[in-house]
Design a protein around this motif. Structure first.
Motif, short mmCIF file in Angstrom:
data_model
loop_
_atom_site.label_atom_id
_atom_site.label_comp_id
_atom_site.label_asym_id
_atom_site.label_seq_id
_atom_site.Cartn_x
_atom_site.Cartn_y
_atom_site.Cartn_z
N ASP A 12 51.91 9.86 -29.35
CA ASP A 12 50.78 10.40 -30.12
C ASP A 12 49.68 10.87 -29.19
O ASP A 12 49.19 10.12 -28.34
CB ASP A 12 50.17 9.31 -31.02
CG ASP A 12 51.00 9.02 -32.25
OD1 ASP A 12 51.94 9.78 -32.55
OD2 ASP A 12 50.69 8.02 -32.92
N LYS A 38 55.05 5.18 -36.92
CA LYS A 38 54.41 4.15 -37.73
C LYS A 38 54.79 2.71 -37.34
O LYS A 38 53.93 1.84 -37.19
CB LYS A 38 54.69 4.40 -39.21
CG LYS A 38 54.03 5.69 -39.69
CD LYS A 38 54.06 5.84 -41.17
CE LYS A 38 53.57 7.21 -41.61
NZ LYS A 38 52.25 7.57 -41.12
N THR A 91 53.22 13.88 -31.40
CA THR A 91 52.36 14.28 -32.51
C THR A 91 50.99 14.61 -31.94
O THR A 91 50.63 14.11 -30.87
CB THR A 91 52.19 13.18 -33.57
OG1 THR A 91 51.30 12.19 -33.06
CG2 THR A 91 53.52 12.55 -33.97
N GLN A 104 46.38 16.49 -38.53
CA GLN A 104 47.55 15.89 -37.88
C GLN A 104 48.70 16.90 -37.83
O GLN A 104 49.02 17.54 -38.85
CB GLN A 104 47.97 14.65 -38.70
CG GLN A 104 49.13 13.88 -38.17
CD GLN A 104 48.73 12.81 -37.14
OE1 GLN A 104 47.59 12.37 -37.11
NE2 GLN A 104 49.66 12.44 -36.28
N THR A 247 43.72 7.93 -38.82
CA THR A 247 45.13 7.93 -38.41
C THR A 247 45.56 6.50 -38.06
O THR A 247 44.93 5.86 -37.22
CB THR A 247 45.33 8.85 -37.18
OG1 THR A 247 44.68 10.07 -37.43
CG2 THR A 247 46.80 9.10 -36.91
O1 TA6 Z 1 50.28 6.69 -39.30
C1 TA6 Z 1 49.93 7.43 -38.15
C2 TA6 Z 1 51.17 7.84 -37.45
O2 TA6 Z 1 51.89 6.69 -37.30
C3 TA6 Z 1 50.98 8.52 -36.12
O3 TA6 Z 1 50.87 7.59 -35.12
C4 TA6 Z 1 52.21 9.44 -36.00
O4 TA6 Z 1 53.07 9.03 -35.03
C5 TA6 Z 1 52.70 9.59 -37.41
O5 TA6 Z 1 51.95 8.71 -38.23
C6 TA6 Z 1 54.13 9.44 -37.73
O6 TA6 Z 1 54.36 9.59 -39.12
P1 TA6 Z 1 55.68 10.17 -39.73
O7 TA6 Z 1 55.48 10.07 -41.21
O8 TA6 Z 1 55.79 11.60 -39.25
O9 TA6 Z 1 56.80 9.34 -39.24
#
Ligand code: TA6
Length: 311
Positions: A12, A38, A91, A104, A247
């Motif tokens: 991230d 997550k 990300t 995001q 986030t």
């Molecule tokens: O909740 C935030 C987050 O965990 C970020 O750290 C990022 O990596 C993203 O969400 C991943 O989410 P996703 O739904 O794409 O797996």
């Protein structure tokens, strides 16, 4: 020992800009790079709370190597990612200092082959059956190639091993896995509405339980957490909104629920912890972290209303 699964892990990146204006060039004032996805964020918060945690999922390529190395440096975190030939995604969160809003951008993730998926399933079964595994969290989106019923399979394997399982995902993977009867799901308002077709949270949480989830904890932003469980129904509300980067707030709520479950806390205390951790993450610079002073200040001031189920 808790287990978190992040099938679509990430590196991230957060860019802070003074003000986000479309069609203009921005000078970035702060860059933050952290292991993410997550379940990885959940694990980092659990470890900061003092719990031993194993992280699994897929990691591959240069970003996968960085992810493994950074996580291996974290106290109380054991890294058990399965290999994937593709490259773990990145990300990007663009944090607008003027408004406090975050934009995001998430890459899709590496393509996972059926052989890689089968190898992961084998190692997951072993991890979940390992003596001392107290709970498992299944979190986030699926990378390309992983079957849409993946979480349903992982829920069934955890339940067969008598390990409580919490699920935090969305869309069709959530719909299929709910029917496999996870112990807890933690959808946000949008995910809950998509699952049930209802935009009324009380009705939607009831519907989600009818579909198979034992307990539903809906995260409702400023309205806090709404929980419907076999032990009763409660709503946890924050004393005041916290400004910052949201986030990862949901991931910290999951860590709060899981740690409360592992420690045998009653539901109202679990919800208060989850909400205080979630708000303390908004006050921290990045997902997977929380501001301890904010957490300790908020925890006794969270309001939990509701009642236990009739005996
Ligand atoms: O909740 C935030 C987050 O965990 C970020 O750290 C990022 O990596 C993203 O969400 C991943 O989410 P996703 O739904 O794409 O797996």
């Amino acid at each position: 020992m808790m287990l978190t699964v992040t099938l679509n892990a990430a590196l991230d990146l957060t860019y802070r800009v003074p003000a986000l204006v479309p069609h203009t060039t921005h000078r970035v004032t702060e860059v933050i790079e952290r292991p993410g996805g997550k379940g990885v964020n959940v694990a980092r918060v659990l470890a900061a709370l003092g719990h031993e945690v194993t992280v699994t999922g897929f990691a591959g390529g240069d970003t996968g190597r960085v992810l493994r190395e950074r996580l291996a440096d974290q106290p109380r975190v054991t890294v058990a990612f399965a290999p994937v030939a593709g490259t773990t995604r990145r990300t990007l969160a663009v944090a607008d200092a003027a408004t406090g809003d975050t934009t995001q951008l998430n890459e899709p993730g590496p393509a996972v082959t059926s052989a890689e998926w089968a190898a992961f399933l084998g190692s997951y079964e072993q991890l979940v059956r390992r003596p001392g595994t107290t709970a498992v969290a299944l979190c986030g989106s699926l990378p390309p190639g992983v079957p849409v019923g993946a979480y349903a399979l992982l829920v069934r394997a955890a339940r067969a091993a008598h390990v409580p399982v919490l699920l935090d995902t969305s869309g069709e993977p959530l719909r299929r896995a709910v029917a496999a009867r996870p112990d807890i799901i933690k959808p946000n308002a949008e995910e809950l509405a998509e699952l049930t077709g209802s935009h009324e949270p009380a009705r939607a949480t009831r519907d989600a339980r009818r579909r198979g989830a034992h307990a539903v904890v809906a995260s409702l932003g400023a309205d806090g957490l709404l929980a419907l469980t076999p032990d009763g129904g409660w709503q946890a509300r924050p004393p005041a909104p916290v400004r910052g980067n949201p986030t990862g707030a949901g991931d910290s709520a999951v860590a709060g629920l899981l740690s409360g479950l592992a420690e045998g806390l009653p539901w109202p205390d679990r919800l208060a912890r989850a909400l205080a951790l979630s708000a303390a993450t908004v006050a921290a610079p990045a997902a997977g972290e929380f501001d301890r002073a904010t957490y300790e200040d908020l925890l006794p001031r969270v309001t939990v209303t509701g009642r236990p189920a009739a005996a």
